[in-house]
Design an enzyme around this catalytic site. Structure first.
Site, mmCIF file in Angstrom:
data_model
loop_
_atom_site.group_PDB
_atom_site.id
_atom_site.type_symbol
_atom_site.label_atom_id
_atom_site.label_comp_id
_atom_site.label_asym_id
_atom_site.label_seq_id
_atom_site.Cartn_x
_atom_site.Cartn_y
_atom_site.Cartn_z
ATOM 1 C CB THR A 17 -0.918 0.007 1.251
ATOM 2 O OG1 THR A 17 -1.821 -1.079 1.128
ATOM 3 C CG2 THR A 17 -1.722 1.286 1.358
ATOM 4 C CB SER A 62 2.569 -8.173 0.745
ATOM 5 O OG SER A 62 1.528 -8.125 1.694
HETATM 6 N N1 ASP Z 1 -2.753 -5.539 0.339
HETATM 7 C C1 ASP Z 1 -1.676 -4.684 0.755
HETATM 8 C C2 ASP Z 1 -0.391 -5.500 0.743
HETATM 9 O O1 ASP Z 1 -0.196 -6.285 1.612
HETATM 10 C C3 ASP Z 1 -1.939 -4.149 2.106
HETATM 11 C C4 ASP Z 1 -0.888 -3.217 2.658
HETATM 12 O O2 ASP Z 1 0.190 -3.017 2.147
HETATM 13 O O3 ASP Z 1 -1.180 -2.605 3.707
HETATM 14 O O4 ASP Z 1 0.392 -5.360 -0.166
#
Ligand code: ASP
Length: 401
Positions: A17, A62
């Site tokens: 994010t 991720s």
């Molecule tokens: N879905 C995102 C990730 O894990 C969530 C984040 O980075 O907070 O890449």
């Protein structure tokens, strides 16, 4: 006491994010290129430190992390180890605790900080938590004591002003800035006006001058069985006795308890009888497995289930990936699990550190190196990936010289 002399930091960007932007067509968040991050954090240029960056491609959410990424990160750090005083890894929060846990087992006798961080809001958004997280992580990665040693020579997660040991950390909140917790181990540092280090909780290598040993052979054939009321013999059997796994982590209730029904115990005995490694971790956020308290726990212990003590599921998974990559012998892996006791790290033989414990095993010798070679299929993938890195390396972008 810390010294903040000019340090050199490698900032490794994998996605998450922190670097995402809204895709105007799909209206979902997608990873964006690193220059966006730099543009949003001009403060990085104010550090006296030299900060270089490396970007993985493709950048990922991720949730798409796979073990080959961990091998690639370890390879990059191995190649760059002598050039930098510390490493900061920008990573999505969803699997950050898994990645930090695994990296902590992959690097033995670490003498430099490896700090994972990210954010809940993209760095371009006005209320982002990404700037604070990034800036403090760099400061921690650069911190040295009076002797010139790194203040925190560990794999950590820094998030919302808290520095946590990586293999003790779990993501506990999907929308609060306080997204991570380390319930079973104290914070390593807290950032306020100053960064206050909890030196008695921070590990040091046994020999500051010894090069670290990188263990890149991971065997990921592990399943996870979460016990729940209403679990059926079919579901439990599929996971416990499935032929594709060498180990099963059983997430139990409370202090390590599971149903005492005959069908469940016979499945445990059946799986254990085939030599499968069964590791008991608690579903609770804090506290430890103790299979000696209740009859239901004792039955598991008698059936050959190993205690995961106070490990997180992420830490237990990392430990198994590492240990199973180290040895093909399940009995030996079980012995190592038992010997590692209450810590998430491993017991070995001469004071080297893997995970979070001084281990007693012989330092990796050319003979034992044989044990750490990559598995066939994964080896090829990892190799391809690392070649890609060489390409990235040429494009490495010095921010500040
Ligand atoms: N879905 C995102 C990730 O894990 C969530 C984040 O980075 O907070 O890449």
């Amino acid at each position: 006491m810390t010294r903040q002399d000019r340090a050199s930091i490698l900032l490794i960007y994998t996605g998450g994010t922190i670097g995402m932007k809204e895709d105007p067509i799909e209206q979902t968040l997608k990873p964006f290129d690193f220059s966006q991050i730099l543009a949003e954090v001009p403060e990085l240029g104010k550090f006296a430190h030299r900060i270089d960056s490396y970007t993985f491609t493709p950048l990922i959410d991720s949730s798409d992390v796979e073990p080959k990424l961990w091998v690639s990160i370890a390879e990059l750090i191995e190649r760059k180890y002598n050039e930098y005083d510390g490493f900061v890894i920008l990573h999505g929060t969803d699997t950050m605790a898994y990645s930090a846990s695994v990296l902590s087992f992959m690097i033995e006798e670490l003498t430099k900080p490896i700090i994972f961080t990210g954010s809940q809001l993209p760095i371009g958004s006005p209320r982002t938590d990404g700037k604070e997280n990034l800036i403090s992580s760099i400061e921690i990665a650069a911190a040295k004591d009076e002797a010139g040693h790194a203040v925190v020579p560990e794999v950590c997660i820094f998030f919302d002003n808290m520095l946590m040991r990586g293999n003790r950390t779990t993501k506990i909140n999907s929308d609060n800035f306080r997204a991570f917790r380390s319930e079973n181990y104290p914070l390593l540092a807290e950032a306020g006006i100053n960064i206050r280090y909890n030196s008695s909780a921070i590990l040091s290598p046994t020999d500051w001058n010894a090069p670290p040993v990188f263990h890149k052979n991971l065997d990921t054939r592990v399943s996870i069985l979460k016990i729940h009321p209403g679990i059926t013999p079919q579901v439990a059997s599929g996971i416990l006795c499935g032929e594709d796994s060498r180990a099963v982590i059983i997430e139990t209730y409370g202090a390590g308890n599971a149903p005492s029904k005959e069908w469940f115990l016979s499945l445990i005995k059946k799986a254990s009888g085939t030599g499968k490694i069964l590791l008991n971790v608690t579903q609770c956020l804090a506290g430890s497995v103790n299979m000696d308290i209740y009859a239901t726990g004792k039955c598991l212990k008698n059936a050959g289930v190993c205690s995961g003590y106070d490990c997180t599921t992420e830490g237990a998974l990392a430990k198994l990936y590492y240990l199973m990559g180290w040895s093909k012998d399940n009995a030996l892996v079980k012995e190592m699990l038992e010997r590692s006791g209450r810590k998430c790290g491993l017991i070995g033989t001469n004071g080297n550190m893997i995970g979070d414990l001084f281990i007693e095993t012989e330092r990796t010798t050319p003979d034992s190196f044989e044990l750490f070679r990559l598995f066939g299929e994964m080896s090829d993938e990892a190799h391809l990936h690392s070649e890609h890195f060489f390409h990235q390396e040429k494009e490495g972008m010095p921010l500040h010289q």
